[in-house]
Design an enzyme around this catalytic site. Structure first.
Site: not given
Ligand SMILES: NC(=O)CC[C@H](N)C(=O)O
Length: 304
Positions: A61, A64, A187, A239, A257
């Site tokens: 992530s 991102k 992605y 998150y 992760v």
């Protein structure tokens, strides 16, 4: 500083026992839960490392943030017509709100649904999108050898039913326009880019330095875009744990992760941390504890 890092790493290594390695992407299971490393870069180019700082892991992530920057560079603020910038109390891979009747867009670009949208907004076909993202990262980190890990990519691609469901829902809602499988490939590839703590610290110092490469002073991203990235990392980067994390550590950060955390102290430091055992939110347990201690010792919090 070196001594402090060594001490804090040995203090926090055992906290990994409270966490678990992500196993929903099978290839990630190979990580050693006791690994813990850190790299800190300051604005004068001084570097300080500790523990397993040179172990390689995939960005997951953390990528991102780079996708968000590129989507903003390509489209400007119009991206926020398709992805919001709201904090969320849902897990990173939640999808049910996307199917509510009144056309809900993804909460923010740091959760999977939002990131699949920002990736789709990067200009070019699938291959071009990924190559542009990788080139930008190579420039930011001055690491020409960055590449994606094919095994992790394949492992995620073949097990990603949830992300696939999210992406097809996004397409159904008109929030992504291109071929779903092509966007998902980009992605998964961006998530699989392999880095170490030094690479993350370089991204951090680039953000801390408002979009300029530290060594060359070359400005490659405008300040407004960097501000969006830092603001959204601050409110959404961890998150549904972002509020607690901000209270404890107090700096813009983004986790992944595989156990990496990218942290930024604006105008001061870029920090990369790695510790693969995760809490229930998907954040590195030992990594967060290490950053909390470091923040307390060096007064890093934006609120201190
Ligand atoms: N939180 C994460 O790091 C998630 C990234 C991972 N590739 C996924 O989509 O599930």
């Amino acid at each position: 500083m070196k001594e402090l890092l060594v001490r804090l790493i040995e203090k926090n290594r055992p906290t990994a026992n409270k966490g678990q390695i992500a196993d929903y992407i099978p290839a990630l299971k190979k990580a050693d839960p006791r690994d813990l490393g850190i790299c800190i870069l300051d604005m004068s180019g001084n570097i300080c490392t500790g523990g397993d700082y040179n172990k390689k892991f995939t960005m997951q992530s953390i990528s991102k943030v780079v996708a968000l920057i590129l989507a903003l560079m390509d489209n400007g603020e119009s991206i926020f017509n398709k992805v919001d910038m709201k904090a969320t109390d849902e897990p990173f891979n939640s999808l049910y709100k996307l199917d509510l009747p009144h056309g809900v867009k993804p909460a923010n670009p740091m959760i999977n649904a939002g990131a699949i949208v920002t990736t789709s907004l990067i200009k070019g076909n699938g291959e071009e999108k990924f190559n542009r993202l990788l080139e930008l990262l190579k420039k930011i980190t001055s690491n020409k050898s960055l590449k994606y890990n094919v095994e992790v990519f394949q492992s995620e691609k073949t097990t990603a039913d949830k992300n696939r469901a999210i992406a097809y829902l996004l397409k159904n809602k008109g929030l992504i326009e291109e071929d779903v499988e092509e966007i998902l490939d980009v992605y998964f590839k961006q998530c699989s880019i392999e880095v170490d703590c030094v690479d993350l610290a370089k991204i951090g110092i680039f953000l801390a330095n408002k979009g300029r490469i530290l060594e060359t002073n070359e400005k490659i991203v405008d300040e407004k875009t960097i501000n969006y990235a830092l603001a959204i990392m601050t409110t959404c980067g961890m998150y549904d744990y972002s509020g607690e994390y901000l209270s404890h550590v107090g700096i813009p950060s983004k986790s992944g992760v595989s156990g990496g955390i990218l942290a930024v102290v604006p105008n001061r430091f870029g920090i990369g941390v790695y510790g693969p055992a995760l809490d229930g939110h998907g954040n590195s347990v030992a990594g967060m504890e290490l950053l909390k201690d470091l923040s307390n010792h060096l007064n890093l919090s934006l609120f201190s």
